[in-house]
Scaffold this motif. Structure first.
Motif, PDB file in Angstrom:
ATOM      1  N   ARG A  11      27.845  43.599  43.330  1.00  9.37           N
ATOM      2  CA  ARG A  11      29.105  42.198  44.100  1.00  9.37           C
ATOM      3  C   ARG A  11      30.127  41.934  43.370  1.00  9.37           C
ATOM      4  O   ARG A  11      30.324  42.635  41.845  1.00  9.37           O
ATOM      5  N   ALA A  13      31.801  38.353  42.425  1.00 10.35           N
ATOM      6  CA  ALA A  13      31.819  37.184  41.496  1.00 10.35           C
ATOM      7  C   ALA A  13      32.405  36.138  41.090  1.00 10.35           C
ATOM      8  O   ALA A  13      32.837  35.943  39.615  1.00 10.35           O
ATOM      9  N   SER A  15      35.509  32.918  40.306  1.00  4.63           N
ATOM     10  CA  SER A  15      35.293  31.426  40.161  1.00  4.63           C
ATOM     11  C   SER A  15      36.501  30.856  40.431  1.00  4.63           C
ATOM     12  O   SER A  15      37.301  31.399  40.556  1.00  4.63           O
ATOM     13  N   GLU A  47      30.512  31.517  42.009  1.00  4.63           N
ATOM     14  CA  GLU A  47      30.779  31.456  40.714  1.00  4.63           C
ATOM     15  C   GLU A  47      30.698  29.989  39.995  1.00  4.63           C
ATOM     16  O   GLU A  47      32.192  29.639  39.551  1.00  4.63           O
ATOM     17  N   TYR A 204      27.101  30.186  32.078  1.00  3.53           N
ATOM     18  CA  TYR A 204      27.255  31.819  32.579  1.00  3.53           C
ATOM     19  C   TYR A 204      26.602  32.980  32.663  1.00  3.53           C
ATOM     20  O   TYR A 204      25.819  33.044  33.447  1.00  3.53           O
ATOM     21  N   ARG A 222      32.180  44.262  37.213  1.00  7.37           N
ATOM     22  CA  ARG A 222      32.986  43.632  36.605  1.00  7.37           C
ATOM     23  C   ARG A 222      33.941  44.071  35.671  1.00  7.37           C
ATOM     24  O   ARG A 222      33.799  45.199  35.410  1.00  7.37           O
ATOM     25  N   LYS A 263      43.812  36.241  33.256  1.00  8.42           N
ATOM     26  CA  LYS A 263      42.497  35.555  34.329  1.00  8.42           C
ATOM     27  C   LYS A 263      43.815  34.377  35.553  1.00  8.42           C
ATOM     28  O   LYS A 263      43.934  34.276  36.721  1.00  8.42           O
TER      29      LYS A 263
HETATM   30  N1  GLU Z   1      33.229  34.835  37.637  1.00  5.51           N
HETATM   31  C1  GLU Z   1      33.304  35.816  36.373  1.00  5.51           C
HETATM   32  C2  GLU Z   1      34.330  35.429  36.568  1.00  5.51           C
HETATM   33  O1  GLU Z   1      35.449  34.940  37.245  1.00  5.51           O
HETATM   34  C3  GLU Z   1      32.648  37.295  36.892  1.00  5.51           C
HETATM   35  C4  GLU Z   1      31.414  37.040  35.699  1.00  5.51           C
HETATM   36  C5  GLU Z   1      30.597  38.515  36.451  1.00  5.51           C
HETATM   37  O2  GLU Z   1      31.217  39.455  36.846  1.00  5.51           O
HETATM   38  O3  GLU Z   1      29.701  38.748  35.730  1.00  5.51           O
HETATM   39  O4  GLU Z   1      34.930  36.363  35.295  1.00  5.51           O
END
Ligand code: GLU
Ligand code: ZN
Length: 295
Positions: A11, A13, A15, A47, A204, A222, A263
């Motif tokens: 996946r 994920a 935010s 997320e 989280y 990730r 980020k």
């Molecule tokens: N939502 C998190 C982010 O944008 C990633 C979390 C994950 O992949 O475990 O950094």
């Protein structure tokens, strides 16, 4: 019956708290390539537990940018803000195991309590300041409170895990191999982490563990900034009886000077490259990753 191998599933994920940038494009494409190469599935998860920062416009932009990059994913997409009952149920399980306690400390209380730290002891872990334990021994309410910060009592958690060795397999390029979560050190290096934040009702770490498990994620892809946090996730998986996925932490995209892209580096937003007339291939070239080949 013929042996049915478990479907590989990974996946991306993000935010929805800002535009996706080149680092996100790299992460999403890495996960999608990985799924394609193993005949698996690529999932998208939103997320958005931080409702003070998440915006529907950013979520819409995520779908738009990823589609532009040539990615597809099953729908409906899991959105963490719809998952509070699942997080609450997991917290209740941990509360019933006597592993959680409410914490009323403010950041400045924690800093004050830490002003004379033990020599050589780390002050920060993957989850920020290592909590000095101020609220751990206060009397607890009978019922799990709502709208309060809840911390995991690590010493009790380790007592429950006992002598079981916690490990996870990392297949990313930087930390390849089997990693043992050293519980004797984790107490000092992680501390009593927050599993429910007063303002969110979850965290989280808790959400990611519950969602990866409920979505049948076999491979977590990730950025390597989350590598150290993985030990927290493996501890939670052990306590909540969840499978441990295989982890793939990829390197972070660097700029021309070799600095990691923040980020929040909006100058690298995919939307800006699109507005300039760049093609998906141009963006893929910038991050050194090919686009997905058509199936
Ligand atoms: N939502 C998190 C982010 O944008 C990633 C979390 C994950 O992949 O475990 O950094
Ligand atoms: Zn406290």
């Amino acid at each position: 019956m013929a042996y049915q191998p478990k479907l590989m599933r990974t996946r991306f994920a993000p935010s929805p708290t800002g535009p996706l940038h080149l680092g996100h494009a790299f992460s999403a494409l890495t996960a999608a390539h990985f799924a394609q190469s193993l005949g698996g599935e690529f999932l998208l998860r939103i997320e958005d537990i931080d409702q003070t920062r998440a915006r529907p416009e950013w979520e819409a932009q995520i779908y738009d940018d990823l589609t532009w990059l040539g990615l597809t994913w099953p729908t409906p997409v899991m959105r963490q803000s719809d998952r509070m009952p699942a997080y609450r149920a997991a917290l209740q399980t941990l509360w019933d195991m006597d592993l959680l306690y409410p914490c009323t400390c403010k950041r400045r209380d924690i800093e004050a309590a830490m002003s004379a730290p033990q020599e050589g002891a780390p002050t920060h872990g993957p989850d920020g300041l290592i909590y000095p334990g101020t609220c751990r021994t206060k009397p607890k309410p009978d019922q799990m409170p709502d709208g309060e910060t809840l911390r995991l009592d690590m010493a009790k958690a380790f007592a429950i895990i006992g002598t079981e060795t916690l490990t996870f397999t990392e297949i990313g390029p930087v930390h390849t191999g089997t990693h043992i979560v050293d519980l004797s050190k984790a107490h000092q290096t992680l501390g009593d982490i927050v599993l429910a934040r007063r303002d969110m009702g979850t965290s989280y770490h808790l959400s990611v563990v519950i969602d990866d498990s409920d979505q049948g994620i076999t491979h977590v892809t990730r950025g390597s900034d989350l590598f150290e946090a993985t030990q927290i996730h493996v501890i939670l998986q052990a306590l909540l009886n969840k499978p441990v996925p295989t982890y793939h932490h990829h390197d972070l995209i660097r700029d021309d000077q070799g600095k990691r892209l923040a980020k929040r580096d909006d100058a690298r937003a995919i939307a800006l490259y699109r507005a300039e007339g760049k093609t998906p291939k141009d963006v893929a070239d910038l991050i050194g990753t090919p686009l997905l080949s058509p199936l």
